[in-house]
Design a protein around this motif. Sequence first.
Motif, PDB file in Angstrom:
ATOM      1  N   CYS A 103       0.786  -1.092   0.154  1.00 45.03           N
ATOM      2  CA  CYS A 103      -0.098  -0.132  -0.152  1.00 45.03           C
ATOM      3  C   CYS A 103       0.829   1.218  -0.066  1.00 45.03           C
ATOM      4  O   CYS A 103       1.780   1.378   0.589  1.00 45.03           O
ATOM      5  N   PHE A 104       0.499   2.121  -0.912  1.00 48.42           N
ATOM      6  CA  PHE A 104       1.256   3.364  -1.037  1.00 48.42           C
ATOM      7  C   PHE A 104       0.277   4.476  -0.891  1.00 48.42           C
ATOM      8  O   PHE A 104      -0.671   4.786  -1.222  1.00 48.42           O
ATOM      9  N   ILE A 105       0.809   5.745  -0.070  1.00 55.85           N
ATOM     10  CA  ILE A 105       0.146   6.997  -0.325  1.00 55.85           C
ATOM     11  C   ILE A 105       0.650   7.697  -1.353  1.00 55.85           C
ATOM     12  O   ILE A 105       1.747   7.729  -1.501  1.00 55.85           O
ATOM     13  N   VAL A 106      -0.444   8.248  -2.164  1.00 57.93           N
ATOM     14  CA  VAL A 106       0.151   8.879  -3.311  1.00 57.93           C
ATOM     15  C   VAL A 106      -0.814  10.165  -3.553  1.00 57.93           C
ATOM     16  O   VAL A 106      -2.006  10.424  -3.173  1.00 57.93           O
ATOM     17  N   GLU A 107      -0.392  10.971  -4.435  1.00 61.15           N
ATOM     18  CA  GLU A 107      -0.980  12.360  -4.857  1.00 61.15           C
ATOM     19  C   GLU A 107      -1.270  12.121  -6.481  1.00 61.15           C
ATOM     20  O   GLU A 107      -0.790  11.659  -7.038  1.00 61.15           O
ATOM     21  N   ILE A 108      -2.631  12.710  -6.594  1.00 64.20           N
ATOM     22  CA  ILE A 108      -2.824  12.583  -8.167  1.00 64.20           C
ATOM     23  C   ILE A 108      -3.127  14.068  -8.428  1.00 64.20           C
ATOM     24  O   ILE A 108      -3.466  15.043  -7.867  1.00 64.20           O
ATOM     25  N   LEU A 124     -11.077  -3.708   5.134  1.00 63.90           N
ATOM     26  CA  LEU A 124     -11.481  -3.090   6.494  1.00 63.90           C
ATOM     27  C   LEU A 124     -10.331  -3.116   7.397  1.00 63.90           C
ATOM     28  O   LEU A 124     -10.184  -1.887   7.990  1.00 63.90           O
ATOM     29  N   THR A 125      -9.412  -3.709   7.502  1.00 67.93           N
ATOM     30  CA  THR A 125      -8.217  -3.832   8.200  1.00 67.93           C
ATOM     31  C   THR A 125      -7.314  -2.579   7.845  1.00 67.93           C
ATOM     32  O   THR A 125      -7.000  -1.809   8.516  1.00 67.93           O
ATOM     33  N   ILE A 126      -6.990  -2.560   6.403  1.00 66.86           N
ATOM     34  CA  ILE A 126      -6.349  -1.348   5.766  1.00 66.86           C
ATOM     35  C   ILE A 126      -7.019  -0.021   6.205  1.00 66.86           C
ATOM     36  O   ILE A 126      -6.321   0.797   6.447  1.00 66.86           O
ATOM     37  N   LEU A 127      -8.283  -0.142   5.824  1.00 71.33           N
ATOM     38  CA  LEU A 127      -8.976   1.244   6.116  1.00 71.33           C
ATOM     39  C   LEU A 127      -8.886   1.685   7.574  1.00 71.33           C
ATOM     40  O   LEU A 127      -8.781   2.884   7.857  1.00 71.33           O
ATOM     41  N   GLU A 128      -8.996   0.964   8.572  1.00 74.02           N
ATOM     42  CA  GLU A 128      -8.944   1.051   9.983  1.00 74.02           C
ATOM     43  C   GLU A 128      -7.477   1.680  10.228  1.00 74.02           C
ATOM     44  O   GLU A 128      -7.327   2.651  11.061  1.00 74.02           O
ATOM     45  N   ASN A 129      -6.393   1.116   9.506  1.00 69.15           N
ATOM     46  CA  ASN A 129      -5.187   1.654   9.731  1.00 69.15           C
ATOM     47  C   ASN A 129      -4.963   3.045   9.154  1.00 69.15           C
ATOM     48  O   ASN A 129      -4.410   3.911   9.875  1.00 69.15           O
ATOM     49  N   ILE A 130      -5.434   3.271   8.112  1.00 71.96           N
ATOM     50  CA  ILE A 130      -5.563   4.539   7.435  1.00 71.96           C
ATOM     51  C   ILE A 130      -6.110   5.575   8.380  1.00 71.96           C
ATOM     52  O   ILE A 130      -5.572   6.556   8.310  1.00 71.96           O
ATOM     53  N   ALA A 131      -7.270   5.000   8.682  1.00 71.23           N
ATOM     54  CA  ALA A 131      -8.238   6.128   9.479  1.00 71.23           C
ATOM     55  C   ALA A 131      -7.368   6.557  10.734  1.00 71.23           C
ATOM     56  O   ALA A 131      -7.234   7.707  11.267  1.00 71.23           O
ATOM     57  N   LYS A 132      -6.581   5.717  11.452  1.00 70.10           N
ATOM     58  CA  LYS A 132      -5.981   5.700  12.506  1.00 70.10           C
ATOM     59  C   LYS A 132      -4.472   6.668  12.231  1.00 70.10           C
ATOM     60  O   LYS A 132      -4.129   7.476  12.796  1.00 70.10           O
ATOM     61  N   ASP A 133      -3.601   6.384  11.117  1.00 70.43           N
ATOM     62  CA  ASP A 133      -2.625   6.928  11.046  1.00 70.43           C
ATOM     63  C   ASP A 133      -2.415   8.070   9.822  1.00 70.43           C
ATOM     64  O   ASP A 133      -1.777   8.886  10.207  1.00 70.43           O
ATOM     65  N   ILE A 134      -3.264   8.098   9.021  1.00 72.26           N
ATOM     66  CA  ILE A 134      -3.311   8.908   8.047  1.00 72.26           C
ATOM     67  C   ILE A 134      -4.339  10.106   7.802  1.00 72.26           C
ATOM     68  O   ILE A 134      -4.041  11.396   8.032  1.00 72.26           O
ATOM     69  N   MET A 135      -5.745   9.662   8.142  1.00 75.80           N
ATOM     70  CA  MET A 135      -6.680  10.767   8.028  1.00 75.80           C
ATOM     71  C   MET A 135      -6.694  11.635   9.241  1.00 75.80           C
ATOM     72  O   MET A 135      -7.045  12.777   9.090  1.00 75.80           O
TER      73      MET A 135
END
Length: 173
Positions: free
Chosen positions: A102-107, A157-168
């Motif tokens: 999984c990568f954080i990217v910009e468009i 679900l697991t990845i989205l929960e991680n993203i919500a915690k770490d990134i969002m």
Amino acid sequence: MKQLNTKPAEALPGSHFIRHAARAIVTKDQEILLLYTARYDDYTLPGGGVDEGEDMEAALSRELLEETGAKSVTQIKPYGIYEEFQRWHKPEFDNVHIISHCFIVEICGHFTAPQMEAYEQANGMRPVWMPIQDAIAHNRDTLANSDKKGQSVQRELTILENIAKDIMKLNLG
């Protein structure tokens, strides 16, 4: 990269092969770019399999163009890895060991029309921008109550929960 699994992936009985996948985390304001799939009634990160000999970042850009119409992918930063075993419905193997990078990217720039594969179109897949907590709640409900759920809903679900915690939380702060 961070390990995103809540517990180690357990191999299924029988033979398996390894498939690498590249998945994109794209946020704008307080929303995340996801794919809704009507067949499975779930939300997933854009992305998919890395072809033989294909560079991971090239695969990520290709998948984003195909599934969302994103023409210019920039600022690609590693986020985490999710590993899983799933049943495989082809004669040469019983299972597949999927390693999702999984990568954080910009468009940058505008989106064009998605160029989805026939099976993605048949499954009713479409890109959507939405609040991540709405996607998490929906996928939790699908996992608990739907007879339509696909094999990937727990991963997403697991990845989205991680993203919500770490990134969002960084985007909302």
